[in-house]
Design a protein around this motif. Structure first.
Motif, PDB file in Angstrom:
ATOM      1  N   ARG A  15     -35.664  44.297 -11.376  1.00  0.00           N
ATOM      2  CA  ARG A  15     -37.701  44.665 -10.856  1.00  0.00           C
ATOM      3  C   ARG A  15     -37.343  45.642 -10.330  1.00  0.00           C
ATOM      4  O   ARG A  15     -36.427  46.242  -9.579  1.00  0.00           O
ATOM      5  N   TYR A  16     -38.299  46.571  -9.880  1.00  0.00           N
ATOM      6  CA  TYR A  16     -38.539  47.856  -9.629  1.00  0.00           C
ATOM      7  C   TYR A  16     -40.222  47.964  -9.061  1.00  0.00           C
ATOM      8  O   TYR A  16     -40.961  47.158 -10.098  1.00  0.00           O
ATOM      9  N   PHE A  17     -40.461  48.865  -7.402  1.00  0.00           N
ATOM     10  CA  PHE A  17     -41.988  48.353  -6.761  1.00  0.00           C
ATOM     11  C   PHE A  17     -42.413  50.052  -6.973  1.00  0.00           C
ATOM     12  O   PHE A  17     -41.458  50.906  -6.721  1.00  0.00           O
ATOM     13  N   GLY A  57     -33.128  36.700  -1.676  1.00  0.00           N
ATOM     14  CA  GLY A  57     -33.993  35.399  -2.630  1.00  0.00           C
ATOM     15  C   GLY A  57     -35.757  35.509  -2.069  1.00  0.00           C
ATOM     16  O   GLY A  57     -36.013  35.365  -3.180  1.00  0.00           O
ATOM     17  N   ARG A  58     -35.884  35.638  -1.510  1.00  0.00           N
ATOM     18  CA  ARG A  58     -37.117  36.142  -0.803  1.00  0.00           C
ATOM     19  C   ARG A  58     -37.659  37.026  -1.806  1.00  0.00           C
ATOM     20  O   ARG A  58     -39.342  36.872  -2.304  1.00  0.00           O
ATOM     21  N   ILE A  59     -37.240  38.312  -1.509  1.00  0.00           N
ATOM     22  CA  ILE A  59     -37.868  39.388  -2.375  1.00  0.00           C
ATOM     23  C   ILE A  59     -37.712  38.768  -3.846  1.00  0.00           C
ATOM     24  O   ILE A  59     -39.371  39.216  -4.975  1.00  0.00           O
ATOM     25  N   VAL A  60     -37.500  38.425  -4.293  1.00  0.00           N
ATOM     26  CA  VAL A  60     -36.997  37.477  -5.843  1.00  0.00           C
ATOM     27  C   VAL A  60     -38.644  37.107  -6.341  1.00  0.00           C
ATOM     28  O   VAL A  60     -38.772  37.090  -7.078  1.00  0.00           O
ATOM     29  N   THR A 105     -42.187  42.281   0.455  1.00  0.00           N
ATOM     30  CA  THR A 105     -40.876  42.171  -0.138  1.00  0.00           C
ATOM     31  C   THR A 105     -40.528  42.769   0.879  1.00  0.00           C
ATOM     32  O   THR A 105     -39.028  42.900   1.914  1.00  0.00           O
ATOM     33  N   ALA A 106     -41.156  43.834   1.467  1.00  0.00           N
ATOM     34  CA  ALA A 106     -41.187  44.285   3.324  1.00  0.00           C
ATOM     35  C   ALA A 106     -40.437  43.712   4.255  1.00  0.00           C
ATOM     36  O   ALA A 106     -39.678  44.154   4.581  1.00  0.00           O
ATOM     37  N   ALA A 107     -40.974  42.507   4.038  1.00  0.00           N
ATOM     38  CA  ALA A 107     -40.660  41.832   4.773  1.00  0.00           C
ATOM     39  C   ALA A 107     -39.676  41.028   4.971  1.00  0.00           C
ATOM     40  O   ALA A 107     -38.942  41.165   6.343  1.00  0.00           O
TER      41      ALA A 107
END
Length: 309
Positions: free
Chosen positions: A7-9, A130-133, A147-149
């Protein structure tokens, strides 16, 4: 055969002002295709959990990559890599950018000069990824901040699991922390460890990303703040307790680093707490709590908060 999920943001300008943003995340495994040669305008951390392969950086030298390992892809630097076509590898990648990356590089959390880094394991790094996912789910209103955190968490995790750093941290840093409040010079600390001052500076810079003087100062000022807030000791006594025989010198150091004088810091922070303050630092594993059984009287409440019981 290989498998890919990514995934891209596109964080907004306001999110970029947080100092660190996540631009993308991916999980891949198998005989992945060759990447590059290419140049990116942002950072990427590629965490290899299983398998082996190769990496070639700007110097043209081909390096063997054996899991567990980390590939640092840095902005403006050519990179070229791939897993072994027969075995493949298991990778997770995180793209990120922001003004905070410069500070992380200065502190040694990002090392542009070491594009291939051996790790002791990848479990904590994969937890952060995994938190980002999970944050990447559709419609998540907190996506960019979550996602930054997690990128901050990932950088810390990768720093902790570099090969050669034990789970308890660098032994020189542990010894410096233990002796931090003794009135010793950097040269005297170095001599205690059978090192020259230059060798001690190198070890501390590698382990903590700063000089021995700054490392000791951070520990001393942290303790001084606790004593200023938690006791009624005069500033001169606090200075001696944290390793400074000259209270005036201590006060100048404190004001320069903290931004306010010790007396002013005490005035800003002090509060009225039932039972009063204690200068005994509680065990982090048993933080101060209120007993669950019945409403305690004021004395018991204060003792509970102070003792952690």
């Amino acid at each position: 055969m290989y498998h890919t999920w990514m995934r891209y943001f596109t964080p907004s300008p306001a999110h970029h002002r947080l100092g660190l943003v996540c631009l993308g995340v991916g999980l891949q495994h198998g005989a992945l295709p060759v990447v590059g040669p290419r140049v990116l305008d942002h950072h990427v951390a590629v965490v290899i959990s299983a398998g082996r392969g190769w990496f070639r950086g700007a110097d043209g030298r081909r390096r063997t990559v054996t899991a567990p390992a980390l590939l640092w892809l840095t902005p403006g630097v050519t990179h070229h890599y791939a897993p072994d076509p027969d075995t493949g590898w298991d990778e997770a990648f995180v793209d990120f950018a922001g003004s905070a990356t410069a500070a992380y590089a200065e502190l040694g959390y990002i090392d542009p000069d070491r594009p291939v880094v051996a790790l002791t394991d990848t479990a904590t790094a994969r937890t952060a990824i995994g938190r980002i996912v999970r944050a990447a789910r559709q419609g998540n209103p907190f996506l960019e901040v979550e996602t930054a955190a997690a990128v901050h968490e990932l950088l810390v995790a990768l720093r902790q699991v570099r090969a050669g750093t034990g789970s308890g941290g660098h032994p020189v840093l542990q010894a410096l922390a233990r002796d931090a409040f003794q009135p010793l010079s950097v040269a005297e600390h170095a001599a205690r460890h059978g090192m020259t001052p230059a060798e001690l500076r190198t070890a501390v810079r590698r382990g903590a990303g700063c000089s021995p003087k700054d490392y000791l100062l951070g520990i001393r000022l942290g303790r001084a703040k606790e004593l200023l807030v938690g006791t009624e000791l005069p500033v001169s006594a606090i200075a001696r307790r944290v390793g400074y025989e000259d209270p005036a010198y201590f006060s100048r150091l404190f004001a320069r680093r903290v931004g306010t004088a010790p007396v002013r810091f005490r005035e800003q922070q002090c509060r009225s707490v039932p039972g009063g303050f204690t200068d005994r630092v509680p065990d982090p594993a048993r933080p101060p709590t209120i007993p669950p059984c019945g409403p305690p009287d004021d004395a018991r409440l204060g003792e509970a908060r102070l003792s952690g019981g």
